[in-house]
Design a protein around this motif. Structure first.
Motif: not given
Length: 321
Positions: A80-81, A104-107, A112-113, A139-141
């Motif tokens: 629930p994000i 999306h998930p990665g290493a 939390g995506t 992620k940071d854009t």
């Protein structure tokens, strides 16, 4: 469970001489050519009872049987994000992605995506690759992303992006004072040593970025950028390549630079800005179901507004001395 895909068809004579994957992409237009190629490669497509390669040419008149799977590609936990939804209907969803949210998930990012958030918002997205995500932001854009909610919309949007029919405009703050706008056409590929980074390479993929100046400061520039292509880290690599790296870019930005005599307030803001100053501000595309134009805009996030305010105040104070 994966969704079974079954089709029986005959290749029309007028398509003779074309590649099998091209022919099927035309005849089965609801699916992307990439997906069809995967089905051919894995034996999900038989032509007159035999397996062919995607590049094999057809003669016309062949009987084609497709028995493949649309993968249940999302095997993860819905979370629930909160999502800032800018536009939504039963076909597409446009969100304003916040800074820090991995797409999306990665290493190192198993949960939390955005993908987890989308599955919570609409469990039906589990039928689609990556929960309907057809392009990504770092992620940071921050900023706008479009998500497909049906197979047909996913295929249409993926093709529109590939055909450069989706308008994507960004705003950024870079180090250095630009004299004017321009276009960067340098090809981009994986860095030959550091596989996490991208680099300008003669053998890289075509990459085109247009930029224009919105506002100049004493040592920085506020710019608007338009992408023709969507290579990984494209804006970050291109602006660093021409000598104007993004503020806060720890991968491509180099050392922090300060204008001569910078105010204490500006120094504090610049040192505290720890992500690339890049925001996807405008997204425009043809609706995959209705054909009507969809135009979305997202205002700059608070940290970039604060950065621009500090740069403007520094420039004002310097002009008074």
């Amino acid at each position: 469970m994966s969704e079974s895909i079954r089709h029986s068809l005959t290749i029309p004579p007028e398509l003779a001489g074309q590649r099998l994957d091209q022919v099927l992409a035309e005849l089965l237009s609801r699916y992307s050519r990439t997906r069809i190629k995967e089905w051919i490669d894995t034996g999900g497509v038989l032509v007159n009872g035999a397996r062919l390669r995607p590049k094999d040419k057809v003669l016309g008149g062949e009987r084609v049987e497709v028995d493949a799977q649309w993968p249940d590609a999302v095997a993860m936990t819905p979370e629930p994000i909160a999502l800032e939804r800018v536009y939504e209907d039963s076909h597409v969803l446009v969100i304003d992605k916040p800074v820090g949210l991995v797409v999306h998930p990665g290493a190192g990012n198993a949960a939390g995506t955005l993908q987890n958030a989308l599955l919570h918002f609409d469990p039906g997205l589990s039928r689609l690759p990556r929960a309907g995500i057809v392009h990504r932001l770092d992620k940071d854009t921050s900023g706008l992303m479009v998500v497909a909610r049906t197979v047909e919309a996913h295929t249409a949007l993926a093709r529109a992006i590939e055909a450069r029919e989706v308008e994507r405009k960004y705003e950024a703050v870079c180090a250095g004072v630009m004299t004017g706008g321009g276009t960067v056409t340098a090809p981009i590929g994986r860095h030959p040593v550091d596989r996490v980074r991208m680099a300008i390479r003669a053998d890289g993929r075509e990459a085109v970025t247009h930029y224009r100046v919105l506002q100049r400061f004493r040592g920085h520039t506020h710019v608007r950028l338009k992408l023709e292509t969507g290579r990984t880290h494209q804006i970050r690599v291109h602006l660093a390549h021409i000598g104007y790296p993004l503020v806060g870019d720890r991968v491509y930005g180099g050392r922090l630079t300060l204008p001569r005599g910078a105010t204490a307030a500006l120094i504090e803001v610049l040192r505290g800005f720890r992500r690339q100053a890049l925001h996807a501000a405008r997204l425009a595309f043809e609706h995959p179901a209705t054909g009507e134009p969809v135009v979305c805009e997202a205002p700059l996030p608070a940290d970039m507004r604060l950065l621009l305010q500090a740069l403007a105040l520094d420039a004002r104070d310097a002009s008074r001395t």
